[in-house]
Design a protein around this motif. Sequence first.
Motif, PDB file in Angstrom:
ATOM      1  N   UNK A  59       0.830  -1.200   0.000  1.00 53.76           N
ATOM      2  CA  UNK A  59       0.000   0.000   0.000  1.00 53.76           C
ATOM      3  C   UNK A  59       0.866   1.252   0.000  1.00 53.76           C
ATOM      4  N   UNK A  60       1.931   1.254   0.795  1.00 54.77           N
ATOM      5  CA  UNK A  60       2.844   2.401   0.834  1.00 54.77           C
ATOM      6  C   UNK A  60       3.549   2.582  -0.509  1.00 54.77           C
ATOM      7  N   UNK A  61       3.849   1.492  -1.186  1.00 57.13           N
ATOM      8  CA  UNK A  61       4.536   1.563  -2.486  1.00 57.13           C
ATOM      9  C   UNK A  61       3.635   2.173  -3.551  1.00 57.13           C
ATOM     10  N   UNK A  62       2.392   1.708  -3.604  1.00 56.88           N
ATOM     11  CA  UNK A  62       1.479   2.157  -4.657  1.00 56.88           C
ATOM     12  C   UNK A  62       0.866   3.526  -4.370  1.00 56.88           C
ATOM     13  N   UNK A  63       0.855   3.943  -3.111  1.00 55.93           N
ATOM     14  CA  UNK A  63       0.304   5.257  -2.751  1.00 55.93           C
ATOM     15  C   UNK A  63       1.398   6.097  -2.087  1.00 55.93           C
ATOM     16  N   UNK A  64       2.567   6.095  -2.693  1.00 58.64           N
ATOM     17  CA  UNK A  64       3.753   6.739  -2.102  1.00 58.64           C
ATOM     18  C   UNK A  64       3.498   8.198  -1.750  1.00 58.64           C
ATOM     19  N   UNK A  65       2.876   8.942  -2.644  1.00 55.41           N
ATOM     20  CA  UNK A  65       2.634  10.367  -2.416  1.00 55.41           C
ATOM     21  C   UNK A  65       1.637  10.616  -1.293  1.00 55.41           C
ATOM     22  N   UNK A  66       0.754   9.658  -1.042  1.00 52.95           N
ATOM     23  CA  UNK A  66      -0.239   9.817   0.015  1.00 52.95           C
ATOM     24  C   UNK A  66       0.366   9.701   1.413  1.00 52.95           C
ATOM     25  N   UNK A  67       1.601   9.237   1.495  1.00 53.21           N
ATOM     26  CA  UNK A  67       2.243   9.003   2.790  1.00 53.21           C
ATOM     27  C   UNK A  67       3.518   9.836   2.916  1.00 53.21           C
ATOM     28  N   UNK A  69       4.401  12.077   4.879  1.00 53.05           N
ATOM     29  CA  UNK A  69       4.903  12.325   6.229  1.00 53.05           C
ATOM     30  C   UNK A  69       5.605  11.104   6.832  1.00 53.05           C
ATOM     31  N   UNK A  70       5.541   9.961   6.170  1.00 52.88           N
ATOM     32  CA  UNK A  70       6.212   8.764   6.668  1.00 52.88           C
ATOM     33  C   UNK A  70       7.729   8.961   6.660  1.00 52.88           C
ATOM     34  N   UNK A  71       8.396   8.251   7.548  1.00 48.92           N
ATOM     35  CA  UNK A  71       9.863   8.198   7.526  1.00 48.92           C
ATOM     36  C   UNK A  71      10.206   7.031   6.622  1.00 48.92           C
ATOM     37  N   UNK A  72      10.738   7.354   5.443  1.00 51.87           N
ATOM     38  CA  UNK A  72      11.036   6.302   4.457  1.00 51.87           C
ATOM     39  C   UNK A  72      11.964   6.863   3.397  1.00 51.87           C
ATOM     40  N   UNK A  73      12.541   5.963   2.602  1.00 52.60           N
ATOM     41  CA  UNK A  73      13.259   6.370   1.399  1.00 52.60           C
ATOM     42  C   UNK A  73      13.241   5.227   0.414  1.00 52.60           C
ATOM     43  N   UNK A  74      13.463   5.572  -0.821  1.00 53.56           N
ATOM     44  CA  UNK A  74      13.552   4.593  -1.894  1.00 53.56           C
ATOM     45  C   UNK A  74      14.821   4.886  -2.669  1.00 53.56           C
TER      46      UNK A  74
END
Length: 193
Positions: A59-67, A69-74
């Motif tokens: 879900x985070x991958x396919x809706x990357x822009x929706x999240x 504020x998450x702490x993440x990187x690709x």
Amino acid sequence: MPHRQCPSLGLTCGMKITAGDRRAAHEEVRAMGYDLQVQAVSAAESEKGAEHLSAFMTERWHAYQDHASDIRFTISKSFIQLDELYRTASHLAAGDAAGLPMGGGQPVLPFGDPVMTLMEPGDVRRAAEFLAAHTFEELWEAGGAALAAASGNGTDPALSCFRKDLADGDADARAFYAQAAAAGLGAVSAAWY
């Protein structure tokens, strides 16, 4: 178009593999587009099991822009080479954590789609400490030129592009691990292509 996952990348499964295996995996997917997604997770989130983590990461991958504020990187493509660069510095201070930033941790079992690894908050902290202990320049000096030559990127202009790609990925990893460690979070990694 959604990416598929490659279970043949032993690196993303958190398994110990040889440098030859890493090179073979790199050659296998060199011409393909692929990404390593690294997402900070709370202990409560990480304890929900493989099925939940798979749905969460997908879900985070396919809706990357929706999240946002998450702490993440690709990181795209160069995560294998960046992992190798970090591992060349394993003899430096905090070097026992050199294998953690790019998909380290324990495999999330049973393997599913995506194949994932999970780092506990202590491992996230150790990865942050390793990255904080050494500048990108130090890491590059420890093995960057040899890594570039081995990957066919040892001459200009390929060398400068290769170095910039690794430096950009390193900067993203440093920011992620510093923020996730400060928040006391774990991390889940998934490779997509």
